[in-house]
Design an enzyme around this catalytic site. Structure first.
Site, PDB file in Angstrom:
ATOM      1  N   CYS A  54     -18.824 -70.518 -10.576  1.00 16.55           N
ATOM      2  CA  CYS A  54     -19.546 -69.970  -9.428  1.00 16.55           C
ATOM      3  C   CYS A  54     -18.722 -70.149  -8.145  1.00 16.55           C
ATOM      4  CB  CYS A  54     -20.894 -70.657  -9.278  1.00 16.55           C
ATOM      5  SG  CYS A  54     -21.893 -70.006  -7.914  1.00 16.55           S
ATOM      6  N   CYS A  58     -22.154 -75.385  -3.365  1.00 18.93           N
ATOM      7  CA  CYS A  58     -23.303 -76.304  -3.348  1.00 18.93           C
ATOM      8  C   CYS A  58     -22.824 -77.693  -3.777  1.00 18.93           C
ATOM      9  CB  CYS A  58     -24.396 -75.800  -4.281  1.00 18.93           C
ATOM     10  SG  CYS A  58     -24.905 -74.091  -3.960  1.00 18.93           S
ATOM     11  N   CYS A  61     -23.671 -79.247  -7.304  1.00 16.94           N
ATOM     12  CA  CYS A  61     -23.653 -78.398  -8.494  1.00 16.94           C
ATOM     13  C   CYS A  61     -22.394 -78.556  -9.343  1.00 16.94           C
ATOM     14  CB  CYS A  61     -23.838 -76.935  -8.106  1.00 16.94           C
ATOM     15  SG  CYS A  61     -24.025 -75.863  -9.551  1.00 16.94           S
ATOM     16  N   CYS A  98     -36.867 -69.453 -18.873  1.00 18.92           N
ATOM     17  CA  CYS A  98     -36.098 -69.169 -17.664  1.00 18.92           C
ATOM     18  C   CYS A  98     -34.617 -69.024 -18.013  1.00 18.92           C
ATOM     19  CB  CYS A  98     -36.257 -70.301 -16.653  1.00 18.92           C
ATOM     20  SG  CYS A  98     -37.975 -70.680 -16.246  1.00 18.92           S
ATOM     21  N   CYS A 130     -38.572 -65.777 -16.649  1.00 17.28           N
ATOM     22  CA  CYS A 130     -38.108 -66.111 -15.303  1.00 17.28           C
ATOM     23  C   CYS A 130     -36.586 -66.019 -15.275  1.00 17.28           C
ATOM     24  CB  CYS A 130     -38.567 -67.528 -14.924  1.00 17.28           C
ATOM     25  SG  CYS A 130     -38.013 -68.084 -13.291  1.00 17.28           S
ATOM     26  N   CYS A 190     -40.772 -68.360  -7.475  1.00 20.72           N
ATOM     27  CA  CYS A 190     -40.530 -69.755  -7.833  1.00 20.72           C
ATOM     28  C   CYS A 190     -39.495 -70.288  -6.850  1.00 20.72           C
ATOM     29  CB  CYS A 190     -40.029 -69.843  -9.272  1.00 20.72           C
ATOM     30  SG  CYS A 190     -39.567 -71.512  -9.790  1.00 20.72           S
ATOM     31  N   ARG A 262     -43.631 -78.137 -10.025  1.00 16.76           N
ATOM     32  CA  ARG A 262     -42.878 -78.484 -11.223  1.00 16.76           C
ATOM     33  C   ARG A 262     -42.044 -79.741 -11.028  1.00 16.76           C
ATOM     34  NH1 ARG A 262     -40.419 -73.741 -12.586  1.00 16.76           N
ATOM     35  NH2 ARG A 262     -42.214 -73.261 -13.881  1.00 16.76           N
TER      36      ARG A 262
END
Length: 346
Positions: A54, A58, A61, A98, A130, A190, A262
């Site tokens: 990616c 972040c 991550c 998901c 999702c 979400c 969640r």
């Protein structure tokens, strides 16, 4: 019954967050019982359908290309592989499936077409589908909706003030714009965040204020605790305590009464007692399975034991019928993955 509000002030939320601990949990549990079955928890499974590489930065991550972690880059999975994983998840008791892809944004290309096939196929199983694929346009959100997508995840991560300390490759407004596009497509939203990023309690309050003051509360609010990953800037950061997790969940429950809250990443570090406190404070959804994208998670048998101890039953799919797909057809590719020629569900 608590009124649904979208105009919470920082001061109001801070006052709730800082209540004496047992008073806070009692108040949250009371609100929870007004709007939800306290013995019911939604079980979801999260699969990384495209891992690593990616371009984002972040700080938490493991999938960011610029960090040297143990995550191996993997191309987008095939539809058949994803269908097999969804069937296993359903057999293990999950009602929501998901799919996460380590993309900065959705692009209109063959990979997105393949994701649409995955959505159609999983939807045909009768599961809530999702996706979390990064930023997306209103048109892309509508394509996902038309394919049978039920929900889209896009977290705000932290407060707007703390955000720039964690991520520089996309803005807070970018995240809010994606949520707006998801809402316009009438998809279930979400969106939650992560604690344990070195933020203050005021930042947690700010994050919750952002979510609670959206035009409509997110249908699902994941509360994640940092899982430090070697090779990332936050590898030496201590995760938040169980008490901070409970406070954050309880506050979310009080100010967003109807949302599913969640208990997400970081659950492996919580004892059964800690998780029970989170459920008491208003959490009513968990991710099940050994791996949560790329980080460890309690296994299915552990969750079954916990649910048995607490007399918790799994929530059925499509309980909020307003977001359920009305009709769809499975394309030949998705049908082949399911082992069927054609399915129409109305």
């Amino acid at each position: 019954m608590d009124m649904i509000r979208n105009n919470w002030t920082r001061e109001e939320i801070e006052e709730i967050y800082n209540l004496p601990f047992l008073d806070l949990v009692y108040r949250a549990a009371t609100v929870h019982r007004q709007h939800h079955d306290p013995q019911e928890v939604q079980v979801s499974t999260l699969l990384s359908i495209k891992t690593g590489g990616c371009p984002e930065d972040c700080s938490y991550c493991s999938q960011a290309a610029r960090y040297h972690t143990n995550v191996k880059v993997q191309k987008l999975m095939e539809v058949e592989e994803v269908m097999a994983a969804a069937e296993r998840a359903q057999d293990a008791g999950s009602s929501r499936f998901c799919m996460g892809a380590a993309w900065r944004e959705v692009r209109d290309n063959r990979d997105f077409d393949k994701v649409l096939e995955m959505v159609k196929g999983v939807n045909a199983l009768g599961m809530e589908v999702c996706c979390t694929l990064g930023m997306l346009s209103e048109e892309q959100a509508q394509k996902l909706k038309d394919a049978g997508l039920y929900a889209y995840n896009h977290n705000v991560d932290t407060s707007e003030e703390h955000y720039d300390d964690i991520i520089s490759t996309r803005t807070y407004d970018d995240r809010l714009n994606t949520l707006e596009n998801v809402r316009k497509a009438n998809l279930s939203v979400c969106s939650g965040g992560i604690i344990g990023l070195g933020e203050s309690s005021k930042d947690r309050v700010g994050m919750l204020q952002t979510l609670a003051n959206l035009p409509k509360h997110p249908d699902s609010v994941p509360i994640n605790n940092l899982v430090p990953v070697a090779g990332t800037p936050l590898e030496g950061q201590d995760p938040a305590s169980v008490w901070d997790m409970v406070r954050t969940i309880a506050t979310a429950r009080i100010i967003m009464p109807k949302s599913m809250v969640r208990l997400s990443a970081g659950r492996l570090e919580l004892s059964y007692e800690g998780q029970a406190f989170c459920f008491m404070a208003g959490a009513n959804s968990v991710f099940s399975g050994d791996v949560l994208l790329t980080t460890p998670n309690p296994n299915v048998n552990s969750d079954k034991e916990l649910f048995q101890i607490l007399s918790i039953k799994p929530r059925k799919a499509f309980k909020d019928e307003s977001k359920a797909p009305v009709e769809f057809q499975v394309t030949p590719t998705a049908g082949k993955a399911l082992g069927i020629e054609e399915v129409v569900i109305s």
